[in-house]
Enzyme design. Structure first.
Site, PDB file in Angstrom:
ATOM      1  N   HIS A  51       0.861  -1.184   0.000  1.00  0.00           N
ATOM      2  CA  HIS A  51       0.000   0.000   0.000  1.00  0.00           C
ATOM      3  C   HIS A  51       0.898   1.235   0.000  1.00  0.00           C
ATOM      4  O   HIS A  51       2.129   1.111  -0.097  1.00  0.00           O
ATOM      5  CB  HIS A  51      -0.948  -0.029   1.205  1.00  0.00           C
ATOM      6  CG  HIS A  51      -0.254  -0.291   2.518  1.00  0.00           C
ATOM      7  ND1 HIS A  51       0.654   0.568   3.069  1.00  0.00           N
ATOM      8  CD2 HIS A  51      -0.315  -1.347   3.373  1.00  0.00           C
ATOM      9  CE1 HIS A  51       1.102   0.090   4.212  1.00  0.00           C
ATOM     10  NE2 HIS A  51       0.542  -1.090   4.419  1.00  0.00           N
ATOM     11  N   HIS A  54       4.041   1.417   2.173  1.00  0.00           N
ATOM     12  CA  HIS A  54       5.238   0.783   1.598  1.00  0.00           C
ATOM     13  C   HIS A  54       5.842   1.663   0.494  1.00  0.00           C
ATOM     14  O   HIS A  54       7.058   1.849   0.438  1.00  0.00           O
ATOM     15  CB  HIS A  54       4.883  -0.577   0.990  1.00  0.00           C
ATOM     16  CG  HIS A  54       4.334  -1.572   1.968  1.00  0.00           C
ATOM     17  ND1 HIS A  54       3.036  -2.022   1.923  1.00  0.00           N
ATOM     18  CD2 HIS A  54       4.913  -2.219   3.007  1.00  0.00           C
ATOM     19  CE1 HIS A  54       2.839  -2.904   2.889  1.00  0.00           C
ATOM     20  NE2 HIS A  54       3.954  -3.041   3.572  1.00  0.00           N
ATOM     21  N   GLY A 164       9.213   1.724   8.483  1.00  0.00           N
ATOM     22  CA  GLY A 164       8.174   2.711   8.783  1.00  0.00           C
ATOM     23  C   GLY A 164       8.041   2.949  10.280  1.00  0.00           C
ATOM     24  O   GLY A 164       8.168   2.020  11.074  1.00  0.00           O
ATOM     25  N   ARG A 204      -3.203  -5.299   7.034  1.00  0.00           N
ATOM     26  CA  ARG A 204      -4.253  -5.990   7.793  1.00  0.00           C
ATOM     27  C   ARG A 204      -5.576  -5.226   7.798  1.00  0.00           C
ATOM     28  O   ARG A 204      -6.600  -5.795   8.193  1.00  0.00           O
ATOM     29  CB  ARG A 204      -3.785  -6.246   9.224  1.00  0.00           C
ATOM     30  CG  ARG A 204      -2.707  -7.319   9.303  1.00  0.00           C
ATOM     31  CD  ARG A 204      -2.405  -7.688  10.733  1.00  0.00           C
ATOM     32  NE  ARG A 204      -1.608  -8.897  10.829  1.00  0.00           N
ATOM     33  CZ  ARG A 204      -0.298  -8.938  11.135  1.00  0.00           C
ATOM     34  NH1 ARG A 204       0.347  -7.821  11.374  1.00  0.00           N
ATOM     35  NH2 ARG A 204       0.335 -10.087  11.210  1.00  0.00           N
TER      36      ARG A 204
HETATM   37  P1  AMP Z   1       5.006  -4.924   6.510  1.00  0.00           P
HETATM   38  O1  AMP Z   1       4.785  -5.304   5.071  1.00  0.00           O
HETATM   39  O2  AMP Z   1       3.748  -4.719   7.281  1.00  0.00           O
HETATM   40  O3  AMP Z   1       6.013  -5.811   7.193  1.00  0.00           O
HETATM   41  O4  AMP Z   1       5.685  -3.489   6.470  1.00  0.00           O
HETATM   42  C1  AMP Z   1       6.868  -3.253   5.774  1.00  0.00           C
HETATM   43  C2  AMP Z   1       7.396  -1.901   6.138  1.00  0.00           C
HETATM   44  O5  AMP Z   1       6.434  -0.911   5.794  1.00  0.00           O
HETATM   45  C3  AMP Z   1       7.660  -1.753   7.641  1.00  0.00           C
HETATM   46  O6  AMP Z   1       8.874  -1.044   7.832  1.00  0.00           O
HETATM   47  C4  AMP Z   1       6.486  -0.967   8.119  1.00  0.00           C
HETATM   48  O7  AMP Z   1       6.727  -0.189   9.283  1.00  0.00           O
HETATM   49  C5  AMP Z   1       6.216  -0.072   6.923  1.00  0.00           C
HETATM   50  N1  AMP Z   1       4.843   0.409   6.947  1.00  0.00           N
HETATM   51  C6  AMP Z   1       3.714  -0.322   7.067  1.00  0.00           C
HETATM   52  N2  AMP Z   1       2.637   0.486   7.111  1.00  0.00           N
HETATM   53  C7  AMP Z   1       3.094   1.757   7.026  1.00  0.00           C
HETATM   54  C8  AMP Z   1       2.478   3.048   7.022  1.00  0.00           C
HETATM   55  N3  AMP Z   1       1.161   3.194   7.114  1.00  0.00           N
HETATM   56  N4  AMP Z   1       3.267   4.129   6.923  1.00  0.00           N
HETATM   57  C9  AMP Z   1       4.617   4.000   6.824  1.00  0.00           C
HETATM   58  N5  AMP Z   1       5.264   2.821   6.829  1.00  0.00           N
HETATM   59  C10 AMP Z   1       4.515   1.707   6.920  1.00  0.00           C
END
Ligand code: AMP
Length: 310
Positions: A51, A54, A164, A204
């Site tokens: 999204h 990312h 993030g 999620r």
């Molecule tokens: P994930 O795919 O959930 O493991 O997230 C991958 C990276 O994207 C991680 O470093 C998260 O902190 C970052 N991330 C997820 N959601 C957001 C958001 N809404 N804003 C900024 N970074 C995000």
């Protein structure tokens, strides 16, 4: 072709999709070549279902790095036995298109057996910090996170790796790990991307039904209340916690898991806000557990004029 890599595992290059690397050997070889050309390598690790949160990390990384590698790996070791590993959203094709459009140079998307062969037995654990807050609610979660991130940093050896602030404790742990283990990668933390109504983007969120989706904005609204109190001069952590609990308690579908004000470095609870801190929230919306946070800092001595990062 790197030693040990099979012809069938060579990076795939299909129009509209990003070049995909499936093996550690190829990934290492690509990174080795980039280093030999003195290029600045960036890494954005993800679990896919991409999204704008990312893609904001990717946009930030693009300013500093070429080549830019994104990884998609739904890491089994960071999910508890009763968590959503099996049903975690997997959208490889559309993710690949998004990465291509965002200007990523290659996607590292290994299978679980590539990352964790049968005899895998070494884990990275950041003591203390891993046991609190998210670590307490999700035992073993951070051990899985730090282990996989360490492996990704070892394989790609990026100059910069982007995370993030949405997962503030995770970013803090990874920074600590990089420091403790003398890694050459600089960990860069990027701001939270939100929907127009304040809900922090998360893969999620797709699990929420429409009623839950509306209710989910309560995390942002509760943090915003805490911001107003802080702006009005409140510095007492207990008072702020009760503001958070009251806000979330007023939402029928929501239940607080934790609402804490913690020191930005140690993630230990603070009594009064006199230094940089996080206001951290974890709450259930129906069955879904969501997290959010606000970073509070100041540029003035005495911590009078605050700066809020929501
Ligand atoms: P994930 O795919 O959930 O493991 O997230 C991958 C990276 O994207 C991680 O470093 C998260 O902190 C970052 N991330 C997820 N959601 C957001 C958001 N809404 N804003 C900024 N970074 C995000």
């Amino acid at each position: 072709m790197p030693t040990g890599a099979q012809q069938c595992c060579a990076p795939t290059s299909v129009k509209g999709l990003v070049e995909t690397i499936r093996t550690i050997a190829w990934m290492k070889e690509m990174a080795r070549q980039a280093r030999a050309e003195s290029r600045i390598i960036g890494l954005v690790p993800t679990m896919g279902a991409l999204h704008e949160g990312h893609t904001s990390l990717i946009a930030r990384a693009k300013q500093q790095c070429s080549p830019l590698i994104a990884s998609i790996f739904v890491n089994p070791k960071q999910f508890g036995p009763n968590e959503d590993f099996a049903k975690y959203p997997r959208r490889f094709e559309s993710d690949s298109e998004k990465l291509k459009q965002a200007g990523v140079d290659a996607l590292f998307a290994p299978e679980a057996a590539e990352i964790y062969p049968k005899d895998f037995s070494t884990y990275v654990h950041v003591e203390g910090l891993s046991e609190r807050l998210e670590g307490k609610s999700r035992p073993g979660h951070f051990r899985g996170v730090t282990t996989v991130v360490m492996k990704l940093l070892q394989i790609v050896q990026p100059h910069f790796a982007y995370f993030g602030r949405k997962d503030a404790q995770q970013a803090r742990l990874i920074t600590q790990m990089a420091r403790d283990l003398n890694l050459d990668s600089e960990i860069v933390m990027c701001p939270i991307v939100r929907e127009a109504d304040g809900l922090a983007l998360s893969s999620r969120n797709a699990y929420l039904n429409s009623e839950e989706r509306k209710a989910a904005t309560i995390l942002y609204r509760a943090l915003d209340r805490a911001r107003s109190e802080l702006a009005a001069g409140v510095r007492d952590a207990l008072q702020l916690q009760s503001v958070l609990h009251r806000a979330i308690g007023a939402e029928r579908l929501a239940a607080v898991d934790y609402a804490e004000i913690v020191d930005a470095e140690s993630f230990e609870p603070v009594v009064r806000i006199t230094r940089a801190c996080y206001v951290l929230l974890a709450a259930f919306i129906g069955k879904m557990r969501l997290i959010d946070n606000m970073y509070v800092e100041t540029k003035s001595p005495g911590f009078d004029e605050l700066m809020f990062h929501l």
